[in-house]
Design an enzyme around this catalytic site. Structure first.
Site, PDB file in Angstrom:
ATOM      1  N   HIS A  75       0.801  -1.231   0.000  1.00  0.00           N
ATOM      2  CA  HIS A  75       0.000   0.000   0.000  1.00  0.00           C
ATOM      3  C   HIS A  75       0.836   1.284   0.000  1.00  0.00           C
ATOM      4  CE1 HIS A  75      -3.516  -2.362   0.158  1.00  0.00           C
ATOM      5  NE2 HIS A  75      -3.671  -2.473   1.461  1.00  0.00           N
ATOM      6  N   HIS A  86      -9.790   2.100   0.736  1.00  0.00           N
ATOM      7  CA  HIS A  86      -9.686   0.941   1.629  1.00  0.00           C
ATOM      8  C   HIS A  86     -10.770   0.965   2.710  1.00  0.00           C
ATOM      9  CE1 HIS A  86      -7.843  -2.410   3.713  1.00  0.00           C
ATOM     10  NE2 HIS A  86      -6.858  -2.452   2.823  1.00  0.00           N
ATOM     11  N   GLU A 130     -11.737  -3.712  -2.535  1.00  0.00           N
ATOM     12  CA  GLU A 130     -10.787  -2.735  -3.061  1.00  0.00           C
ATOM     13  C   GLU A 130     -10.653  -2.899  -4.573  1.00  0.00           C
ATOM     14  OE1 GLU A 130      -7.124  -3.157  -0.597  1.00  0.00           O
ATOM     15  OE2 GLU A 130      -8.447  -4.515   0.514  1.00  0.00           O
TER      16      GLU A 130
END
Length: 323
Positions: free
Chosen positions: A103, A173, A288
């Site tokens: 991420h 997210h 996601e």
């Protein structure tokens, strides 16, 4: 509505924007582009917050790793070994999810304060990610626009340009719990995906696109989610110019329905089996929209390379209703 939500330790202010339309109320933070709350009515007209989050800024600062509601980048999901090749050079990233990068690294887009500006029925967040930030090449100019549509759907539109070849893979997210509280594993899920990307012990795709038939990954017809998922689904539609509906999440108890439409080729289903206090495992379900994990090391996957002169564009629409 725009209000001061808090300040960071260095005095930087964090603002909160409240969007309201068609009975839906959404709150967005300039810190991390976080979707703090989404209040929608159930079949009886009673509203509840259907995303996991915190009432104060400190909650996000002290609990960063679950990425609650955050805008994730430069690269959403995992890059194997924190390394990737691009135009004959290998770049090294932080191993913040050992042995991988996750991420965007130690301080990705989710931990940055964005510049907010109002737009009709929404807010646009912008920032410049400097060349070398978290190891990624190129100066990246990014804008993310959150708008509430007439139906009350939340549209998230991403754009980015670069001055040097780089990677871009952005997502939101949020963890959804359509009941407003409690365990979300009883929600019913449908995903328009005939294949998924199996992973190794470090949750890195093996490179195979495996058929979902006769596996626990078959959500082509709606069924209860359960737990134990942190996997990317290969959406049947592939990359599209405009958002196409690819998933539906339904809570039989409240009647609330979430639909997901996107331009992206993949959807990561994460059932949040490792959430810490104050949340319990599977209190929320993340859906996601994204390109595939570790795409920079898998040339057979859809490319996440952005070059000068090109514009990265991605859109995802979260629709809300009840039945």
């Amino acid at each position: 509505m725009n209000e001061l939500f808090g300040t960071l330790s260095d005095g930087t202010p964090v603002h909160r924007w409240t969007l309201e339309r068609a009975g839906v109320r959404v709150r967005i933070l300039s810190y991390g582009g976080i979707v703090q709350s989404v209040e929608v009515p159930d079949r009886e007209g009673q509203a509840a917050d259907v995303v996991l989050g915190f009432p104060e800024l400190d909650g996000y600062l002290t609990n960063p790793e679950p990425y609650f509601g955050a805008l994730v980048g430069r690269y959403a999901n995992r890059i194997a070994g924190g390394r990737f090749p691009l135009d004959g050079r290998t770049y090294a990233l932080a191993l913040n999810n050992p042995p991988n990068s996750l991420h965007g690294g130690e301080r990705g887009f989710d931990k940055r304060v964005w510049d907010p500006a109002p737009v009709e029925h929404g807010v646009r967040l912008t920032r410049v990610s400097a060349h070398g930030e978290e190891g990624f090449p190129g100066r990246l100019e990014v804008s993310v626009t959150y708008t509430l549509e007439e139906s009350g759907a939340l549209r998230i539109a991403y754009e980015a340009v670069t001055d040097a070849p780089t990677l871009v893979n952005l997502t939101n997210h949020s963890y959804f719990n359509l009941g407003g509280s409690g365990h979300a594993g009883g929600h019913e899920l449908r995903i328009a995906a005939s294949r998924f990307t199996p992973v190794d012990a470090d949750l890195i795709p093996t490179g195979v696109l495996e058929a979902v038939g006769d596996t626990r990954f078959d959500f082509r017809e709606a069924r209860k989610v359960g737990s134990g998922y942190d996997h990317n689904f290969v959406l049947d539609k592939g990359v599209t110019d405009g958002p196409v509906e690819v998933a539906e999440l339904y809570d039989p108890a409240s009647g609330r329905v979430l639909t997901v439409a996107t331009t992206e080729p993949g959807l990561q289903l994460y059932t949040a089996d490792h959430l810490g206090e104050p949340f319990a495992p599977c209190d929320g379900i993340a859906l996601e929209t994204q390109h595939f994990p570790d795409s920079p090391n898998r040339p057979e996957f859809p490319s996440t390379v952005l070059r000068p002169g090109e514009t990265y564009r991605s859109e995802t629409v979260y629709g809300f209703s009840a039945r």
